[in-house]
Structure formats: structure tokens, C-alpha cells
Design a protein around this motif. Sequence first.
Motif, PDB file in Angstrom:
ATOM      1  N   PHE A  81     -10.439 -13.428  -6.238  1.00 24.36           N
ATOM      2  CA  PHE A  81     -10.213 -14.511  -7.186  1.00 24.36           C
ATOM      3  C   PHE A  81      -8.775 -14.565  -7.675  1.00 24.36           C
ATOM      4  O   PHE A  81      -8.438 -15.409  -8.498  1.00 24.36           O
ATOM      5  N   LYS A  82      -7.967 -13.637  -7.220  1.00 21.58           N
ATOM      6  CA  LYS A  82      -6.549 -13.572  -7.623  1.00 21.58           C
ATOM      7  C   LYS A  82      -6.400 -13.549  -9.144  1.00 21.58           C
ATOM      8  O   LYS A  82      -5.681 -14.349  -9.743  1.00 21.58           O
ATOM      9  N   LYS A  83      -7.137 -12.641  -9.779  1.00 19.76           N
ATOM     10  CA  LYS A  83      -7.070 -12.502 -11.234  1.00 19.76           C
ATOM     11  C   LYS A  83      -6.747 -11.052 -11.568  1.00 19.76           C
ATOM     12  O   LYS A  83      -6.778 -10.186 -10.708  1.00 19.76           O
ATOM     13  N   GLU A  84      -6.492 -10.792 -12.845  1.00 22.11           N
ATOM     14  CA  GLU A  84      -6.288  -9.425 -13.334  1.00 22.11           C
ATOM     15  C   GLU A  84      -7.521  -8.564 -13.042  1.00 22.11           C
ATOM     16  O   GLU A  84      -8.649  -9.062 -13.036  1.00 22.11           O
ATOM     17  N   ILE A  85      -7.296  -7.260 -12.852  1.00 20.12           N
ATOM     18  CA  ILE A  85      -8.425  -6.407 -12.489  1.00 20.12           C
ATOM     19  C   ILE A  85      -9.260  -5.989 -13.700  1.00 20.12           C
ATOM     20  O   ILE A  85     -10.466  -5.791 -13.610  1.00 20.12           O
ATOM     21  N   LYS A  86      -8.619  -5.915 -14.886  1.00 22.44           N
ATOM     22  CA  LYS A  86      -9.305  -5.311 -16.039  1.00 22.44           C
ATOM     23  C   LYS A  86     -10.625  -5.980 -16.417  1.00 22.44           C
ATOM     24  O   LYS A  86     -11.629  -5.295 -16.614  1.00 22.44           O
ATOM     25  N   PRO A  87     -10.665  -7.315 -16.528  1.00 19.43           N
ATOM     26  CA  PRO A  87     -11.955  -7.933 -16.903  1.00 19.43           C
ATOM     27  C   PRO A  87     -13.065  -7.586 -15.921  1.00 19.43           C
ATOM     28  O   PRO A  87     -14.224  -7.414 -16.336  1.00 19.43           O
ATOM     29  N   PHE A  88     -12.731  -7.455 -14.635  1.00 20.51           N
ATOM     30  CA  PHE A  88     -13.759  -7.133 -13.650  1.00 20.51           C
ATOM     31  C   PHE A  88     -14.283  -5.713 -13.847  1.00 20.51           C
ATOM     32  O   PHE A  88     -15.462  -5.451 -13.683  1.00 20.51           O
ATOM     33  N   ILE A  89     -13.371  -4.795 -14.203  1.00 21.09           N
ATOM     34  CA  ILE A  89     -13.831  -3.425 -14.455  1.00 21.09           C
ATOM     35  C   ILE A  89     -14.810  -3.416 -15.618  1.00 21.09           C
ATOM     36  O   ILE A  89     -15.895  -2.836 -15.543  1.00 21.09           O
ATOM     37  N   PHE A  90     -14.408  -4.101 -16.709  1.00 24.95           N
ATOM     38  CA  PHE A  90     -15.294  -4.118 -17.873  1.00 24.95           C
ATOM     39  C   PHE A  90     -16.600  -4.835 -17.561  1.00 24.95           C
ATOM     40  O   PHE A  90     -17.651  -4.501 -18.090  1.00 24.95           O
ATOM     41  N   GLY A  91     -16.542  -5.843 -16.703  1.00 24.51           N
ATOM     42  CA  GLY A  91     -17.745  -6.580 -16.370  1.00 24.51           C
ATOM     43  C   GLY A  91     -18.676  -5.790 -15.466  1.00 24.51           C
ATOM     44  O   GLY A  91     -19.900  -5.842 -15.609  1.00 24.51           O
ATOM     45  N   LEU A  92     -18.087  -5.035 -14.536  1.00 24.47           N
ATOM     46  CA  LEU A  92     -18.917  -4.314 -13.573  1.00 24.47           C
ATOM     47  C   LEU A  92     -19.620  -3.123 -14.194  1.00 24.47           C
ATOM     48  O   LEU A  92     -20.699  -2.734 -13.759  1.00 24.47           O
ATOM     49  N   ALA A  93     -18.983  -2.518 -15.213  1.00 23.23           N
ATOM     50  CA  ALA A  93     -19.529  -1.278 -15.769  1.00 23.23           C
ATOM     51  C   ALA A  93     -20.969  -1.439 -16.258  1.00 23.23           C
ATOM     52  O   ALA A  93     -21.849  -0.684 -15.832  1.00 23.23           O
ATOM     53  N   PRO A  94     -21.273  -2.429 -17.125  1.00 24.20           N
ATOM     54  CA  PRO A  94     -22.675  -2.572 -17.556  1.00 24.20           C
ATOM     55  C   PRO A  94     -23.602  -2.944 -16.401  1.00 24.20           C
ATOM     56  O   PRO A  94     -24.763  -2.505 -16.365  1.00 24.20           O
ATOM     57  N   PHE A  95     -23.072  -3.685 -15.442  1.00 28.84           N
ATOM     58  CA  PHE A  95     -23.830  -4.082 -14.281  1.00 28.84           C
ATOM     59  C   PHE A  95     -24.291  -2.842 -13.494  1.00 28.84           C
ATOM     60  O   PHE A  95     -25.460  -2.707 -13.115  1.00 28.84           O
ATOM     61  N   MET A  96     -23.347  -1.908 -13.310  1.00 30.56           N
ATOM     62  CA  MET A  96     -23.686  -0.692 -12.589  1.00 30.56           C
ATOM     63  C   MET A  96     -24.685   0.149 -13.373  1.00 30.56           C
ATOM     64  O   MET A  96     -25.539   0.824 -12.801  1.00 30.56           O
ATOM     65  N   TYR A  97     -24.562   0.082 -14.693  1.00 31.25           N
ATOM     66  CA  TYR A  97     -25.504   0.819 -15.532  1.00 31.25           C
ATOM     67  C   TYR A  97     -26.926   0.322 -15.284  1.00 31.25           C
ATOM     68  O   TYR A  97     -27.855   1.109 -15.066  1.00 31.25           O
ATOM     69  N   VAL A  98     -27.081  -1.005 -15.270  1.00 28.05           N
ATOM     70  CA  VAL A  98     -28.410  -1.580 -15.067  1.00 28.05           C
ATOM     71  C   VAL A  98     -28.946  -1.194 -13.698  1.00 28.05           C
ATOM     72  O   VAL A  98     -30.091  -0.758 -13.551  1.00 28.05           O
ATOM     73  N   ILE A  99     -28.093  -1.309 -12.661  1.00 29.23           N
ATOM     74  CA  ILE A  99     -28.563  -0.983 -11.308  1.00 29.23           C
ATOM     75  C   ILE A  99     -28.955   0.490 -11.217  1.00 29.23           C
ATOM     76  O   ILE A  99     -29.952   0.847 -10.586  1.00 29.23           O
ATOM     77  N   SER A 100     -28.165   1.344 -11.878  1.00 36.45           N
ATOM     78  CA  SER A 100     -28.446   2.776 -11.757  1.00 36.45           C
ATOM     79  C   SER A 100     -29.818   3.122 -12.341  1.00 36.45           C
ATOM     80  O   SER A 100     -30.440   4.099 -11.947  1.00 36.45           O
ATOM     81  N   LEU A 101     -30.285   2.310 -13.290  1.00 38.29           N
ATOM     82  CA  LEU A 101     -31.590   2.600 -13.893  1.00 38.29           C
ATOM     83  C   LEU A 101     -32.746   1.954 -13.124  1.00 38.29           C
ATOM     84  O   LEU A 101     -33.908   2.204 -13.423  1.00 38.29           O
ATOM     85  N   SER A 102     -32.411   1.117 -12.122  1.00 40.88           N
ATOM     86  CA  SER A 102     -33.483   0.355 -11.497  1.00 40.88           C
ATOM     87  C   SER A 102     -34.412   1.150 -10.564  1.00 40.88           C
ATOM     88  O   SER A 102     -35.592   0.818 -10.488  1.00 40.88           O
ATOM     89  N   PRO A 103     -33.957   2.189  -9.817  1.00 39.31           N
ATOM     90  CA  PRO A 103     -34.953   2.922  -9.023  1.00 39.31           C
ATOM     91  C   PRO A 103     -36.014   3.536  -9.932  1.00 39.31           C
ATOM     92  O   PRO A 103     -35.678   4.195 -10.924  1.00 39.31           O
ATOM     93  N   LYS A 104     -37.304   3.298  -9.554  1.00 41.82           N
ATOM     94  CA  LYS A 104     -38.371   3.696 -10.476  1.00 41.82           C
ATOM     95  C   LYS A 104     -38.561   5.202 -10.514  1.00 41.82           C
ATOM     96  O   LYS A 104     -38.809   5.802 -11.541  1.00 41.82           O
ATOM     97  N   ASN A 105     -38.478   5.842  -9.352  1.00 35.50           N
ATOM     98  CA  ASN A 105     -38.637   7.289  -9.340  1.00 35.50           C
ATOM     99  C   ASN A 105     -37.702   7.887  -8.305  1.00 35.50           C
ATOM    100  O   ASN A 105     -36.927   7.177  -7.660  1.00 35.50           O
ATOM    101  N   ILE A 106     -37.815   9.196  -8.135  1.00 34.57           N
ATOM    102  CA  ILE A 106     -36.825   9.851  -7.295  1.00 34.57           C
ATOM    103  C   ILE A 106     -36.985   9.465  -5.827  1.00 34.57           C
ATOM    104  O   ILE A 106     -36.014   9.460  -5.075  1.00 34.57           O
ATOM    105  N   ASN A 107     -38.206   9.058  -5.417  1.00 31.71           N
ATOM    106  CA  ASN A 107     -38.374   8.646  -4.026  1.00 31.71           C
ATOM    107  C   ASN A 107     -37.697   7.305  -3.758  1.00 31.71           C
ATOM    108  O   ASN A 107     -37.013   7.135  -2.749  1.00 31.71           O
ATOM    109  N   ASP A 108     -37.883   6.368  -4.691  1.00 34.08           N
ATOM    110  CA  ASP A 108     -37.155   5.106  -4.627  1.00 34.08           C
ATOM    111  C   ASP A 108     -35.676   5.354  -4.476  1.00 34.08           C
ATOM    112  O   ASP A 108     -34.982   4.735  -3.676  1.00 34.08           O
TER     113      ASP A 108
END
Lengths: 366, 522
Positions: free
Chosen positions: A301-328
Amino acid sequence: MMKQKDRITTTQMAIYVSTHMTALGILTLPRVVTATTQTPDGWISVLLSGLVINLFAIVLVKLCQRFPQESFYQYNPKIIGKWFGILLSFSLITYFILLGSFEIRGMAEVTHLYLLPRTPFMATIIPFICLGVYLTVGGINPLVRLFEVLFTPSILIFIIVILLSLKTFEPNNIRPVLGQGILPVIKGMQPTALALTGPETMLVVFSFMKEPQKGIKAITLGIATPLFFYIMTTIFTLGSLGVAGVQTKTWPVLSLFRQFEYTGIIFERFETFMLAIWILQIFTTFVTCLYVSALGFSQIFKKEIKPFIFGLAPFMYVISLSPKNINDFFHLGDFLGYVGIAFIIVVPSIMIIIAMLRGKKHVPAS
Amino acid sequence: MKGSQKNSTNKGENTNKTEEKPQQAKSQHVTDDIHTNIEQIKQNIGHNTDVIFRSFQLGTTKLKAAIVYVDGLVDKDLIQDQILKSMIYDLSSIYSEEQLSDHDHLKDWVNNNVISVSDVKEEKSFDNVITSILTGSTALLIDNINTIFILGTTSYKTRSIEEPITESLVRGPREGFNESLADNRALLRRGLPDPALTMLEYEMGVRSKKKLLLVYMEGITNPDLLMIVKKRLEKFDLDLALESGYIEQFIQDDHFSLFPQVQSTERPDRVIAALTEGRVAILLDGTPFALIAPVTFSMMLQSPEDYYERWIPGSLIRLLRYFAAFITVFVPSIYVSFISFHQGLIPTKLAISIAATREGVPFPSLIEALLMETAIEVLREAGLRLPRPVGQTVGLVGGLVVGEAAVKAGIVSPIMVIIVAITAISSFAIPQYSAGIALRMLRFGAMICAGIWGLYGVILFFLLLAIHMCKLKSFGVPYISPAAPYRLRDWKDFIFRFPLLIMKKRPQMMRTLDDKRQKGNS
């Protein structure tokens, strides 16, 4: 003195690749390999697949060297056209986001099991991600500097702890070598995929190299170091726990360090040290994923990197919690391993062929 | 309101500029008439009783003259013997009145033949004249001459050169800087009589007008570094520059970092060593503390003695300091995390004995640790500010009596007292006072993290610290170099101090223009 901004040396590149590779995979590697081979030859599988990966990583570097000033996100539209290029870039970004989230979850799982059994995931993951954001907003240079700082102590502690495990090492456990022929070894190469992902970040960070012509040296060193640790770990884990024992443990490597005790010293058990450096290594992989994916967005998008870092962080948090158990969670890992291998083997090979056919190359401006 | 406060630096610049302008407009030039000149000076500073006006006549001529000086800042013997005497007696015997009427001639004559003071300047602006008078010069006014002579007669009491108190060594020179810039400069010159040693003079503070020297080695120091330092020094904008700490806080890179990014030292040998490594030094008039920049974290744990001792003890002692730094930051937090989260990781016998001593302690270990660590910080601070004999008593009463009583009363466990004592002693092993403070502050952060997340918290805190240091730069040099970026050449002087014979080159991180330390073979 200020000129070195956004440029990294060959040594730093090698360390970058190797710290990125060393992550979750190392703790489960002996189990996943042995589960497939059913023989004590898992370490040969690791060695062989390491060599294969290295071969394709060289192809990857060759591709990058055609465009030494640009990252994958910037040059792939030139090779395969704008829309396919963007599509490929987004799939790479998605892969990195998933990989980063996967690493965070793995860290949380292990911490939960060994250090903080009653603490919710949220309390371990959030500070971890915050630290990652704090580091990545500083750019690539603090990132690689941190990797360098952590690299030497990690290696030292790893070697000391692994040598201590000689106490329970039983040579008979890893014999006979190639007792059932080469076939199980070949089969065992497949599950090593997750542990060997990592060189694909080179697609993006190669553009930061001060001396792009030394790219092959950097990546070979960068793959050789973790490969050495993988082989050592596999041999020692198999040697201590045996073929059957390795398969029953979720985290066989940590079990290995729980096996032995040295009384009389201040610490009797050493898995804490291993866990500490391992958390640091997970952190390095997580921040590279965060940085590289945010960089992708900022370059597309040819923009500054900082907003994307701040935006991705909560996103990764949500994804990291999505596997239901250790097998998933482990299924996600397998999937990511294959995607990673695709980005190391398939994508660069096809791209370099197209680039050669179409004669696309970076033309130095002058 | 808040917005304007945030922009205080900008605002400050503006006000200063506007202040300067009317002053300059008001500033008049010196006239021919001595009476108006004297009146002009009197208007400015005449109401102060320490400003002395002394009018006299040049020899037997009727030509009026006057000197103005500040009592206490000048060398009175010099004024009497070399200025007044020669003006009142000697002039008349050689020169006749007719010749004195030629003004230009008179000026040259006075300058060349009469005043026997080495430092003479001619000044035409009243602002400069008044500043000079207030810094100890004597102004000589003569009727019919439209300049004022500024005679360098500054002389005030300075402390003699003594052993530096904050950085004492077993082996090494016992000289330390004092408050006089001239003395400090001389100390450097004497240690390094090399033509490359260059000193640039700056004036710091709109009102304090302190002299500042930027010292570097021409032909060694990297010009880029020099440019950064000059640019930042020129940005200094306050009315007062009392101590080099004022300068430090203006030129440092990160204002929110706990780590000192400029090294302050009282030792000339340390400054000289830094200069030859390609760093720059900053000396300020009125303080014995010189600044060295850029610095790295490893410098904070180095002492000049490492180099004066032979290399094996030097290296081992240095290693010991790294160990002490680690203990200072992490031991209380590791203890807290083991006690409150991971009892299983402590060897069984030790765990039992700890449990036995902790029996009856009413607080969780984090609170216990914070209490004790705060107590020892208070003790240290109290002992520091009191007169020395009283200070020792405070240490004794606080440390021994209160500690013993607290354990007996069951408020804290004896092991906690041991941990706190070890930490405190380790923190004193760090040679740089400001670095020691930084590490002691970090200790509290580590303890709180350990109290929340246990060992995982300690690891997180370590990561935070490592990230912060990786991001930090001091004048363009990464704070953690040579640990990263790897410069193996600089590792000879990092955790170990290799033999001097091997250290043939200057540190690579400084990017010096001339990196050989040995003569010849260039």
C-alpha cells in the motif's frame, strides 16, 4: 555513522535466518520424525531434508539476487503481473501471520504446561505481543541486533544443557543405523517441514543486505546452524528416551531435560534454562513474522509500517487463541510446514524460471 | 495550555531570540567621551557594590582614564603592579602631552608599550565589555579613545587538584579534574601533548555564559560523529548551564531511557583514553565532571584499572563486574519467582530450609522483597547525604540493628536479608555511579514482573531490557556494540580485556579515520 541505516551485514543475515528457523519445531521434531520412521534413524531424515532445503534456498537467493534492492512484495508483480503478484504477496503475508500466531500459541502452551499452570493464555500472550510491537516499530536494525545478542548465549546454554543430558544417554537406543534400509528415512523427511521453515523470510529481508552477492553464504550458514542443533537434539532425545519413549511425549525435548538431575549444584534440573532460551527463540520467530507481514502491507500500500504493526498485533492475538486444543494446534503446524516448504521450494523455482524466460532483472539506475 | 507546555523548547527558543534582539538594539557602541562610557557601564552594573570604578590621570597629563573590575574575581596585585603603576608613573616620563593628543597613536602606544598584561583585547560593544567585566576581566577606559581595553586579569580561588572521590582506583594516577576549566584543559594537554588534540570553545547558557570545550583528536575522530555532537551542542538553549549534567541531558539520544548515554568522569586518564579511541570529550567550566560520548553499555562496566593491571586479573575482574551487574538486576526477581511460583525447581533440601525460615512471615515474597529493597535504598541514600561520621552510623544502625530486629520479629525471612545484601553489594561493584543507579532501578521492574508472571516474567523482563538496549543508540553507535553488530576486533576489549600487545587497532565501532594504535607501517 548514520549511513548504516536499514542495512544488515552478512553475519547478521545468517543469524537472522538461523534464529528464525529455530522455534517451535525443535521441541517436537524428534517425536514427529520418529513417529513416521519408527526407526532410530530420524536424524538422518533431518540431515537429508536440511540439505534439500538448503539447495532450494540457494535457488531462492538466486531469485532475490536478480532484484537486490527490492523485496519479494515489490518484485513479484514484475515477474508474474500485477494481480497475480499481489495475490501471491497476500498469501505470503497470510502465511507469516499464521506462523507468527502459531508460534505465540505454542509458547503459551508450553509456558502453561511447565511454568504457569494456572495463568490464563491471555496473561502470557499479551505482554509477549507488546514486546514484539515495541521491538518491531524500531525497524530491521534493532531486530537483527537483538538476534545477535541472543544468539551466542543461546548456543552456549544449548550446548551445555545437551551435554549434561549425556548422563541418560544410551547408545543402544540409536542403533542400528539404517537397520531397515533407506525407505523409512525418506518417509521421515516429510514431517520435518515445520522445523525447517524459515529461509522463506529471505524473500523479504534479502533487500536489506549490505552485500547481496554474499547471500548464498549467509543462507547456508543460517541453515547449517539450526540443522546442527536439530540433529544433535534428535540424536540425544532418541538416545535417552528410545524410539517408543519419544513418541509418547508431547514435548519430547523438554521431557529429555526432565530426565536427569545433578544434585549438589544450586540447580538440580536444567529444563528451565532450555525453556528460557527457547522462549527467546520463539520470540525471535514471532517478531520476524510480525515485521515481515507488516512490511508486506506497508510495501503493497506504500504507507508507513507502524500502523500495520499496531493493527496486526491484536489480529495475531485473536488467531493465536483460535485453535481449540493442542491437536488442532498441531494440525495448524503441519499445514504451515507445508505452506512454508512451498514458499521455499515451489514458488522461488517457478518464479526464477519465469523471470529467466521473460528476462526480468533489476536494471541498476545509472 | 497543555499544548504550549509541550512545545516548551520551541517556545524557549523564541523567547530567547526576542530577548536578544532588544538587547542588541539597546547595546550602544563605545564613544570618545570617557564620562558617557563610564555612565553607560554604571547604568548597567554600577549599583553592585563589588564593581569597582577607579579613575585616574595618565601620568602628568590631564588625560583621564579609568579601570573597572569586579572585586574578588581579579588579581589585584596584577592590576596594581602592571596596570595602574605603569599608567600613572611610567607613561609620563617618556611621552609628552602633544604626542598623546594623537588618538590612534595613543592607542597603539598604550597597547604596545605600557600595559604589561599578556591578555589584551579591544572591545567596542558595551554588552561584551560588561560580560567581560563580570567574568573577571578589567576594563580600561581612556578619554578620547573609542575602544575599551579588556585586560585578562581573571583570578579566583580554585580547588587544588585532588584525588577523584567518585572513581577511586587502587592503581592509577591520583589526579582528578577540578572546577577550573583552565586546570582541566592543562591536565589533558599534559597527558596528551599531541598536535592532533583539538579543543573547540563554546559558550553555554544565555545567562550563565559558561565556557565549554569540545575536545577531540583531529585525524582520528570520525567527522560524522563530530558533526552530530556539534549540532547537538548548538541546540543547547537554557539560561543556565550549572553542571555538565545540564549538557548531558540536552545532547543525549533517548530522554526516556534509564541508561546513561553519555559517560561522566572525573579522571583525566579516562578522558585521554577515550579520546585516543576516537571518542569526543566535553569539559565545562565549573564542574569536575567531564563528559565522554559516544558510550556503550560495556563501557559502564569498565574501569581504567582494567588496563593498568596485567591482563589476566584485569579480565577476570571485569568478568566479575558483568556477573555483579547480572546479580544486581536479576537475583531478587529470580528468588521471588522461585519462592512464589516454582518451588519445584529449587533443590529439595534448600526448599525445606527456605520454607522453614519463611514460616511466620506475614507477607508474600514479592512484598517482602520490595520492602527490603526499598529499605536498603533509603539507607543508602541517607548515608550518602549525611556527614561522613554520621553516615556510617546510619549504615550500621540501619543495616545491622534493623535487619536483625526485623528477622527476629518475623517480618522478613533471613534468606531475604541475604538476597538483599548480596544485591546491594553487587550494585556497588559497578564502577559508574549513573550506570549503577540504572541497574538498581531496573531491579524493581524485574521483581514486579517476577511477582506477576514468575520465571516467565523474568524472561520477559530480560527481553524487554535486551530490546531496549538494542534500540538505543549513543551518538549513532549502537548501545550494545560490540555484542551486536558483531565486531570481533572489538571483542578484545569487551567482556575480557586482552593483552595490550594484541589491541593494535582502535575500536572498529568508532569508525576512526586512523585506526592503528602503533607507530609506523602506515
